[in-house]
Enzyme design. Structure first.
Site, PDB file in Angstrom:
ATOM      1  N   GLY A 128      60.051  79.002  22.347  1.00 60.08           N
ATOM      2  CA  GLY A 128      59.787  80.242  21.624  1.00 60.08           C
ATOM      3  C   GLY A 128      58.310  80.347  21.305  1.00 60.08           C
ATOM      4  O   GLY A 128      57.467  79.766  21.977  1.00 60.08           O
ATOM      5  N   CYS A 129      57.997  81.057  20.261  1.00 52.61           N
ATOM      6  CA  CYS A 129      56.615  81.257  19.850  1.00 52.61           C
ATOM      7  C   CYS A 129      55.980  79.927  19.467  1.00 52.61           C
ATOM      8  O   CYS A 129      56.559  79.161  18.694  1.00 52.61           O
ATOM      9  CB  CYS A 129      56.573  82.219  18.667  1.00 52.61           C
ATOM     10  SG  CYS A 129      54.921  82.476  18.010  1.00 52.61           S
ATOM     11  N   PHE A 130      54.792  79.672  19.982  1.00 54.83           N
ATOM     12  CA  PHE A 130      54.164  78.387  19.685  1.00 54.83           C
ATOM     13  C   PHE A 130      53.762  78.245  18.229  1.00 54.83           C
ATOM     14  O   PHE A 130      53.599  77.135  17.736  1.00 54.83           O
ATOM     15  CB  PHE A 130      52.996  78.064  20.614  1.00 54.83           C
ATOM     16  CG  PHE A 130      51.985  79.144  20.906  1.00 54.83           C
ATOM     17  CD1 PHE A 130      51.653  80.146  20.016  1.00 54.83           C
ATOM     18  CD2 PHE A 130      51.341  79.125  22.133  1.00 54.83           C
ATOM     19  CE1 PHE A 130      50.697  81.104  20.326  1.00 54.83           C
ATOM     20  CE2 PHE A 130      50.379  80.078  22.461  1.00 54.83           C
ATOM     21  CZ  PHE A 130      50.054  81.072  21.549  1.00 54.83           C
ATOM     22  N   TRP A 131      53.614  79.326  17.500  1.00 59.67           N
ATOM     23  CA  TRP A 131      53.274  79.231  16.078  1.00 59.67           C
ATOM     24  C   TRP A 131      54.323  78.417  15.321  1.00 59.67           C
ATOM     25  O   TRP A 131      53.998  77.667  14.409  1.00 59.67           O
ATOM     26  CB  TRP A 131      53.187  80.603  15.437  1.00 59.67           C
ATOM     27  CG  TRP A 131      52.144  81.528  15.954  1.00 59.67           C
ATOM     28  CD1 TRP A 131      51.052  81.212  16.723  1.00 59.67           C
ATOM     29  CD2 TRP A 131      52.087  82.933  15.738  1.00 59.67           C
ATOM     30  NE1 TRP A 131      50.326  82.339  16.989  1.00 59.67           N
ATOM     31  CE2 TRP A 131      50.932  83.409  16.404  1.00 59.67           C
ATOM     32  CE3 TRP A 131      52.896  83.825  15.055  1.00 59.67           C
ATOM     33  CZ2 TRP A 131      50.580  84.757  16.384  1.00 59.67           C
ATOM     34  CZ3 TRP A 131      52.540  85.158  15.039  1.00 59.67           C
ATOM     35  CH2 TRP A 131      51.387  85.621  15.695  1.00 59.67           C
TER      36      TRP A 131
ATOM     37  N   TYR B  93      55.872  87.381  10.218  1.00 56.66           N
ATOM     38  CA  TYR B  93      56.544  86.575  11.241  1.00 56.66           C
ATOM     39  C   TYR B  93      56.645  85.125  10.784  1.00 56.66           C
ATOM     40  O   TYR B  93      57.686  84.477  10.950  1.00 56.66           O
ATOM     41  CB  TYR B  93      55.784  86.667  12.571  1.00 56.66           C
ATOM     42  CG  TYR B  93      56.477  85.954  13.708  1.00 56.66           C
ATOM     43  CD1 TYR B  93      57.368  86.632  14.529  1.00 56.66           C
ATOM     44  CD2 TYR B  93      56.257  84.602  13.955  1.00 56.66           C
ATOM     45  CE1 TYR B  93      58.011  85.986  15.577  1.00 56.66           C
ATOM     46  CE2 TYR B  93      56.896  83.946  14.991  1.00 56.66           C
ATOM     47  CZ  TYR B  93      57.771  84.640  15.793  1.00 56.66           C
ATOM     48  OH  TYR B  93      58.414  83.995  16.823  1.00 56.66           O
TER      49      TYR B  93
END
Length: 174
Positions: free
Chosen positions: A9-12, A152
């Site tokens: 998913g999102c690397f954050w 987010y």
């Protein structure tokens, strides 16, 4: 020091969750698994390059076993979702493990087998040889720490960090 490259998913989110773990020396957000050199975030987001948003986790295996690093990976994302995590949709958000050699591939295969015992349904995490790695732009590095009140981060990253805190308390930084 050991390194492993993971996409979920999102690397954050992966970045934020691994940063609370004792033994993790560095987390670098970046792109791998695609075509073309030095892609930008905007290019990766189109899905056209085939790159995944990934993290390179650098850790001290004396303090944090590789199996634990990988079990954390399967705790903080849903490995049954093909080319997505929640509302993030596209191949750039795929669940993937990028290996450097056959020994690392075998460790990843074992982690997928363990995860299959925890997750009902089919695990769609891919095993891909690690090709070229490109660091993401500076503003993506340690994004959660720089933007703790961003929507987010609050809605998606915080729950993933909390899963790691709850499930791996003995491995957290003091």
């Amino acid at each position: 020091m050991q390194e492993i490259v993971l996409a979920g998913g999102c690397f954050w989110c992966l970045d934020a969750a691994y940063r609370v773990v004792d033994g993790v020396q560095e987390v670098v957000s970046g792109y791998t698994g695609g075509r073309g050199a030095h892609p930008s975030y905007e290019q990766v987001c189109t899905g056209a390059t085939g790159h995944a948003e990934a993290v390179k986790v650098v850790y001290d295996e004396e303090r944090l076993p590789t199996d634990v690093v990988l079990d954390m990976f399967f705790t903080m994302h849903d490995p049954r979702q093909l080319n997505r995590q929640g509302n993030d949709v596209g191949t750039q958000y795929r669940s993937a493990m990028f290996y450097r050699d056959e020994a690392e591939k075998a460790v990843c295969e074992a982690a997928i087998a363990r995860a299959a015992d925890w997750w009902p349904g089919e695990i769609v995490t891919t095993l891909e040889p690690l090709g070229a790695w490109y660091d993401a732009e500076e503003y993506h590095q340690d994004f959660f720490a720089k933007n703790p009140t961003q929507g987010y981060c609050l809605a998606v990253a915080v729950p993933k960090v909390n899963k790691i805190r709850a499930g791996f308390a003995s491995y957290l930084k003091g």
